[in-house]
Each structure stands twice: as C-alpha cells, then as structure tokens.
Design an enzyme around this catalytic site. Structure first.
Site, PDB file in Angstrom:
ATOM      1  N   TRP A 109       0.921  -1.372   0.194  1.00 30.51           N
ATOM      2  CA  TRP A 109       0.145   0.295  -0.001  1.00 30.51           C
ATOM      3  C   TRP A 109       0.738   1.461  -0.034  1.00 30.51           C
ATOM      4  O   TRP A 109       0.222   2.175  -0.865  1.00 30.51           O
ATOM      5  CB  TRP A 109      -0.869   0.025   1.231  1.00 30.51           C
ATOM      6  CG  TRP A 109      -2.038  -1.152   0.901  1.00 30.51           C
ATOM      7  CD1 TRP A 109      -2.006  -2.185   1.466  1.00 30.51           C
ATOM      8  CD2 TRP A 109      -3.258  -1.067   0.042  1.00 30.51           C
ATOM      9  NE1 TRP A 109      -3.243  -2.921   1.212  1.00 30.51           N
ATOM     10  CE2 TRP A 109      -3.986  -2.284  -0.090  1.00 30.51           C
ATOM     11  CE3 TRP A 109      -3.440  -0.121  -1.257  1.00 30.51           C
ATOM     12  CZ2 TRP A 109      -4.896  -2.573  -0.929  1.00 30.51           C
ATOM     13  CZ3 TRP A 109      -4.374  -0.491  -2.152  1.00 30.51           C
ATOM     14  CH2 TRP A 109      -5.021  -1.888  -1.823  1.00 30.51           C
TER      15      TRP A 109
ATOM     16  N   ASP B  43      -2.291   6.018   7.018  1.00 28.64           N
ATOM     17  CA  ASP B  43      -3.275   5.040   6.199  1.00 28.64           C
ATOM     18  C   ASP B  43      -3.860   4.102   7.178  1.00 28.64           C
ATOM     19  O   ASP B  43      -2.954   3.007   7.312  1.00 28.64           O
ATOM     20  CB  ASP B  43      -2.504   4.594   5.048  1.00 28.64           C
ATOM     21  CG  ASP B  43      -3.782   3.786   4.404  1.00 28.64           C
ATOM     22  OD1 ASP B  43      -4.839   3.524   4.710  1.00 28.64           O
ATOM     23  OD2 ASP B  43      -3.477   3.192   2.986  1.00 28.64           O
TER      24      ASP B  43
ATOM     25  N   LYS C 218     -12.890  -2.490   5.171  1.00 22.04           N
ATOM     26  CA  LYS C 218     -11.923  -3.378   5.956  1.00 22.04           C
ATOM     27  C   LYS C 218     -12.733  -3.707   7.201  1.00 22.04           C
ATOM     28  O   LYS C 218     -12.977  -4.788   7.485  1.00 22.04           O
ATOM     29  CB  LYS C 218     -10.781  -2.947   5.959  1.00 22.04           C
ATOM     30  CG  LYS C 218     -10.149  -2.540   4.882  1.00 22.04           C
ATOM     31  CD  LYS C 218      -9.797  -3.746   3.791  1.00 22.04           C
ATOM     32  CE  LYS C 218      -9.452  -3.143   2.360  1.00 22.04           C
ATOM     33  NZ  LYS C 218      -8.344  -2.364   2.019  1.00 22.04           N
TER      34      LYS C 218
HETATM   35  C1  PLP Z   1      -7.723  -1.717   1.002  1.00 21.40           C
HETATM   36  C2  PLP Z   1      -6.839  -0.548   1.240  1.00 21.40           C
HETATM   37  C3  PLP Z   1      -6.585   0.621   0.417  1.00 21.40           C
HETATM   38  C4  PLP Z   1      -7.225   0.739  -0.659  1.00 21.40           C
HETATM   39  O1  PLP Z   1      -8.682   1.044  -0.508  1.00 21.40           O
HETATM   40  P1  PLP Z   1      -9.580   1.375  -1.826  1.00 21.40           P
HETATM   41  O2  PLP Z   1     -10.792   1.559  -1.163  1.00 21.40           O
HETATM   42  O3  PLP Z   1      -9.778   0.302  -2.559  1.00 21.40           O
HETATM   43  O4  PLP Z   1      -8.985   2.479  -2.505  1.00 21.40           O
HETATM   44  C5  PLP Z   1      -5.875   1.378   0.782  1.00 21.40           C
HETATM   45  N1  PLP Z   1      -4.991   1.384   1.852  1.00 21.40           N
HETATM   46  C6  PLP Z   1      -4.955   0.305   2.838  1.00 21.40           C
HETATM   47  C7  PLP Z   1      -3.926  -0.124   3.884  1.00 21.40           C
HETATM   48  C8  PLP Z   1      -5.931  -0.744   2.461  1.00 21.40           C
HETATM   49  O5  PLP Z   1      -5.791  -1.894   3.193  1.00 21.40           O
END
Ligand code: PLP
Length: 369
Positions: free
Chosen positions: A107, A181, A205
């Site tokens: 990521w 993030d 998630k």
């Molecule tokens: C799933 C995820 C993303 C991406 O998210 P989207 O909503 O698909 O853009 C970004 N960062 C992390 C750590 C993730 O687990």
C-alpha cells in the site's frame, strides 16, 4: 440451507457483524416508520441528518477524537486519498514540497507513486531489504527537515505487518504531521489521535461497505490545498459543509453508523482490542507451532488483522482452499503479489471463526503429513 457455520476471512470488502446485517435487513424497506429506505432519502432531510449526526458522534466517541480535529465522510477510497492527501498538504510548504514516506509494502508503494504527481517524495525508510516482513525501526528513518508531512501505512493489509508503536517525527522534521493510512485496522485498537495530523481509511475493511472513506484531520492542517485539488476532495470545503458539500455515500454511512453502535455494545474499542489480541495470538501461536504452515513476518511487526501464511508444500494450495471452502471457511486465498493464504480477522470475526480455522488447518496438516 446448509448448516455449516460460515466464516468469511476476506481482506476487504470484509465480514460485517451479523447483528448489523440483520438490523439493516429489517429496516431496508422502511427506516423507522419514515416509509422510505435509507437509500431513497434526501441527504439533507431530517431522517438522514439524524443518521449522519449520530454516526459522527459515535465515531468521535469510539476513538476519543479531540475537539481540534474534524471527521470527514468522503468518497474515493484509500487509493483516492493517496492523491487527496498530497493535494491538501503539499501546500503547507513552498513548492515543490517534500513528503516523507516509510515504505512498508504494497500500500505504501501505491501511495508513493501517487504522491510523486504532486510533490517530491523522500523514502525515509524501506522494508524492501527484508521483503517487507518488518516495520523499519524508528531510529533508521531519514526524515526531511522541512517535510510537508510524513506518510505511514500503519497496517499493511497485503503483507500482514502492523505498527506496534506510535512514532514521533516532530523533532527532525520541524513539526511535520504524521498522515496514517489506517484503512485496515481503524477501530481495532486504541489509538491516541493527537499523535497524528491526519488519519484516513476506506470503510470496507473494518467499518462497513465500500464507498465511504473516513478522514480525521487536525484543524491547523486545513486551508493548504493546492489549486489542482477538486473541491469535493478539498478537506477545508468538505469540513465547512459538514461532509455535505456533495452527496455523501448515504447508505454506507448508515451501515457504518450501525457498526459504530455495535462496537459500543461490545464495550468499545478497548474491549475489541483485547479480543483482537486474543484472536491473533491464537492463530500465530498455532502457525509457529507447526512445520506444515509458516508466517514470515517478524514477530514485533505482525498484524492483528491480516495474517498471511504459506503451506510448506505449495502444491497443496488449491486443495487447501477447496476444502476450506467446503468447511465454510471462505476467501482465504493470499494476495496475488504475495501468494499463499491470508486470514483477515477483523473486528467482526468472532474467536470461534479463528478456532474453526485452526481446527481445519490441523486436520488438513495431519491428513497430508
Ligand atoms: C484496501 C486498502 C486501501 C485501498 O482502498 P480502496 O478503497 O480500494 O481505494 C488502501 N490502503 C490500505 C492499507 C488498504 O488496506
């Protein structure tokens, strides 16, 4: 209907609490006597206003968000934020500004690539040499004295590594804010929001359906957007309009609100954190006790949410997945960039699901020993 209990180990979109889905089903056609589904309501009407106001207040309470932070409900997902963050923060410093990144895996790789379109990127530390099996030690980070911000991914969903410490970067950077993030572990553990400038995460998630993105931003970081920033992603404009500058993802916000209430009924984030620690310990202890399976992440960096593992004999992968599915254990296939298996054990995964997975793994291992 089969009587097998289903446990869904998907990395995202992921399992939601059954109680939440049942409540949403019961309220699908007529929300609280309004005669409307939440999907059919004006986002500015009194019904939805009460839904979003309660969701925001519950979220702030769950994470003890200090008063000098705004909570924004946006669209665009985690990857959208990879552009939205630099567009909102690079302007804190004279152009071209520099953002520092701690590169921990899949990521952050994407975040780095996107940020390079809006400013300079300094890789302050990288886990590449170890194959992204560890969070680089804090004292190895080479930070920029005048960075616009420092970007971390505090839980790398694909590689299965998680920060087990809260870094402080202020001294070397002249007070740069940390941007975290937290897409895949927000609300899974107690955090001190005041240690961060910005926290963002896609909802799919650990919070709710895809389509909703949460941003927590400290007040003094507003007002620096680059001219290229779309208004709908300009945090200042979104904050001034209470996340209603354009139509927010109303149904996703409603479900997230039900999840926040579910978390409160579980005893809040601290209570869920204890359950998450227990679930992760159970699975890692089993993985470490057998030669049939392996997790390659350094112990101090192991994620409580995403547990990648490998069969020593990878020719059994397809059989493992097929039999797991037949046993009600779904979506265990690892990410294509890593291979093997991955069990995502978010808040809504009960410990019984982890126990069922381990029982299955034990039986599979003894059959193929
Ligand atoms: C799933 C995820 C993303 C991406 O998210 P989207 O909503 O698909 O853009 C970004 N960062 C992390 C750590 C993730 O687990």
């Amino acid at each position: 209907m089969s009587t097998t209990t289903i446990y869904n180990f998907a990395p995202g979109p992921a399992v939601l609490p059954k109680e939440v889905l049942q409540q949403a089903a019961a309220e699908m056609l007529d929300w609280h006597g309004s005669g409307m589904s939440v999907m059919e309501m004006s986002h500015r009407g009194p019904e939805f206003t009460s839904i979003i106001t309660t969701a925001l207040a519950d979220f702030r309470e769950l994470l003890a968000v200090p008063d000098n932070y705004k909570v924004l409900f946006l669209q665009g997902g985690g990857l959208g934020e990879n552009a939205i963050v630099p567009m909102n923060l690079m302007g804190r410093k004279p152009q071209p500004a520099t953002a520092d990144f701690v590169h921990t895996g899949s990521w952050t790789a994407k975040s780095i690539k996107e940020a390079q379109k809006y400013g300079k990127v300094n890789i302050a530390a990288s886990g590449e040499a170890t194959g992204y099996t560890t969070v680089p030690a804090r004292d190895s980070w080479k930070l920029t004295p005048d960075a616009a911000y420092v970007h971390l991914c505090t839980n790398e969903t694909i590689d299965g590594i998680e920060y087990q410490f809260t870094p402080d970067v202020a001294q070397e950077t002249g007070g740069a804010p940390i941007v975290a993030d937290m897409s895949s572990h927000i609300l899974s553990r107690v955090i001190d929001v005041s240690k961060y400038g910005v926290i963002f995460g896609g909802a799919q998630k650990n919070i709710g359906p895809a389509g909703l993105t949460l941003v927590i931003v400290r007040d003094d970081l507003l007002g620096h957007a680059l001219p290229c920033c779309p208004s709908a992603f300009n945090w200042t404009i979104v904050a001034e309009n209470d996340s209603m500058y354009n139509t927010p993802p109303t149904y996703a916000i409603y479900i997230a609100g039900l999840v926040f209430q579910w978390i409160k009924r579980q005893g809040g984030v601290a209570a869920l954190e204890q359950k998450n620690i227990a679930k992760a310990a159970l699975l890692y202890d089993y993985l470490d006790s057998t030669d049939f399976y392996a997790n390659r992440v350094e112990k101090s960096s192991r994620s409580r949410m995403n547990v990648p593992f490998f069969l020593k004999n990878e020719s059994l992968n397809a059989e493992f997945l097929a039999q797991a599915k037949a046993s009600g254990l779904l979506q265990l296939k690892g990410h294509k960039s890593v291979g093997g298996m991955r069990a995502s054990i978010y808040n809504a995964m009960p410990i019984e699901g982890v126990q069922a997975l381990i029982s299955f793994m034990q039986a599979f291992a003894s059959k193929h020993a």
